[in-house]
Scaffold this motif. Sequence first.
Motif, PDB file in Angstrom:
ATOM      1  N   ALA A 189      -0.236  -1.360   1.830  1.00  0.00           N
ATOM      2  CA  ALA A 189      -0.348  -0.115   1.070  1.00  0.00           C
ATOM      3  C   ALA A 189       1.047   0.349   0.662  1.00  0.00           C
TER       4      ALA A 189
ATOM      5  N   PHE B 195      -5.185   4.548  -4.521  1.00  0.00           N
ATOM      6  CA  PHE B 195      -6.337   4.636  -3.620  1.00  0.00           C
ATOM      7  C   PHE B 195      -7.514   5.256  -4.349  1.00  0.00           C
TER       8      PHE B 195
ATOM      9  N   SER C 103      -3.479  -0.040   7.735  1.00  0.00           N
ATOM     10  CA  SER C 103      -2.316  -0.531   6.999  1.00  0.00           C
ATOM     11  C   SER C 103      -1.193  -0.828   7.987  1.00  0.00           C
TER      12      SER C 103
ATOM     13  N   VAL D 226       3.707  -1.013   5.162  1.00  0.00           N
ATOM     14  CA  VAL D 226       3.636  -0.028   4.076  1.00  0.00           C
ATOM     15  C   VAL D 226       5.006   0.114   3.426  1.00  0.00           C
TER      16      VAL D 226
ATOM     17  N   GLN E 184     -11.202   5.713  -0.242  1.00  0.00           N
ATOM     18  CA  GLN E 184      -9.976   5.553   0.538  1.00  0.00           C
ATOM     19  C   GLN E 184      -9.272   6.887   0.746  1.00  0.00           C
TER      20      GLN E 184
ATOM     21  N   LEU F  33      -0.934   7.284  -2.794  1.00  0.00           N
ATOM     22  CA  LEU F  33      -1.123   6.053  -2.036  1.00  0.00           C
ATOM     23  C   LEU F  33      -1.595   4.929  -2.953  1.00  0.00           C
TER      24      LEU F  33
ATOM     25  N   ASN G 260      -2.668   0.565  -3.516  1.00  0.00           N
ATOM     26  CA  ASN G 260      -3.177  -0.705  -3.022  1.00  0.00           C
ATOM     27  C   ASN G 260      -2.292  -1.864  -3.494  1.00  0.00           C
TER      28      ASN G 260
END
Length: 459
Positions: A85, A111, A32, A35, A115, A103, A105
């Motif tokens: 991300a 995630f 990533s 972010v 992941q 987290l 996507n």
Amino acid sequence: MFGTSGIRGRVGEEVTCDLALDVGRALATEGSDRVVVGRDARESGRMLADAAVAGLRECGADAIHLGAVATPTLARSVGWRDADAGLMVTASHNPAPDNGLKLWNPSGQAFDESQREAIARRVREGEFDLAAWDELGAVGEWDGATERHADALVEAVGTVGVAARGDAAGPDRRTDSGATTESGDLSIVVDVGNGVGGVAADALHRLGHDVQTLNAQPDGSFPARPSEPTAENCRTLCSVVAATDADLGIAHDGDADRMRAVTADGEFVSGDVLLALFAREAASEGQRVAAPVDTSLAVADLLEPRGVSVSRTRVGDVYVAERATDPDVAFGGEPSGAWIWPDETLCPDGPLAACRLAELVAARGPLAELVGAVETYPLRRGSVETDRKEEVMARVGERVVAEYERVDTLDGVRVEGEDGWFLIRASGTEPLVRVTAEARRDDRADDLFAEASTLVEST
């Protein structure tokens, strides 16, 4: 390390700056490069977000800091800012001493399991690609995320909602409080719960509703009520709505990924009934609705005559979202208050749910009448506190598989009977084993709940 809703735990114990730093490092090392980072109103969120940003930059990733925002705002922002991300520092509906990290996507989906495991492995093994001194990531800020979220809510609901109000209600209609509203616009009380979900009130106001707020000042100690919007915790909202001319009450948790509702007479609406109402509006014949294994039979019973089926998932919005990626799934929801419209985002969006519910009431009539039209059955939910939940579940599972015939082990153990069912499963976020039972009769629901509870308590 990850539960069903990300990483959560007590600050200074399970959740530390060291952990946040390593998660940032792992996220960047996994590829990533850009972010977005946000946090809820908890004071510990500031230092944890700073630590996560430091970890990202240390491994060469750029960070865009959004500050204090709702979780669905953060999740949507991943795509809006062309990021790889999103990292949200939040413990959602957990108590004030807790915090966590989740987290996201670019699709708005959390995630998935693979992941999460990739991040957890790097954290466990300390396997990070640290950047050279002249290749460190940059950091910036974006203060327009919440406004962009409100714009998206108005765009998603406004045009359709106005048309629906005109078709269903005409120029005037009478609410269940007795008040008359013009063009279907409602009087709504929004209990923000001292969280970061004020975007819901903003969007509802822009949609033409008369909005009053409760507990709208963000405060991560949650002085007004506990963060989770349960019936017990929302008694003040129920009282205020019942005592005024309000048509509807809305309640969020601390990060606004959850939404619960109150009718004009102050009745706190069952999450299963809300799920049924949302699903009926969203899905057409031949489509499916994603819902976890602890969802009431009332949902399937309401949808079946319309040719809509329920696809059961493990408990946790991450699993509902995964199922919602299937092209024939029109809606996903959890009775706890997480609602997903995959055509908008794969993140549970409490403010979107608030706007959709307001438009539903404006178009179809009082919430109390909509709720009353859904046939429900006796449903019992409870939990047993234990710091041995994995051990307890292993033993309970062995007993249940040995002693019962119709057992589903998708998530915990669910036992199906001719006249009801019970489910025993470990909480993914707290030291609890949860017990759920439902039947067509009160006495049978009580018996099933007692039977399941005994299985846990005697193990």
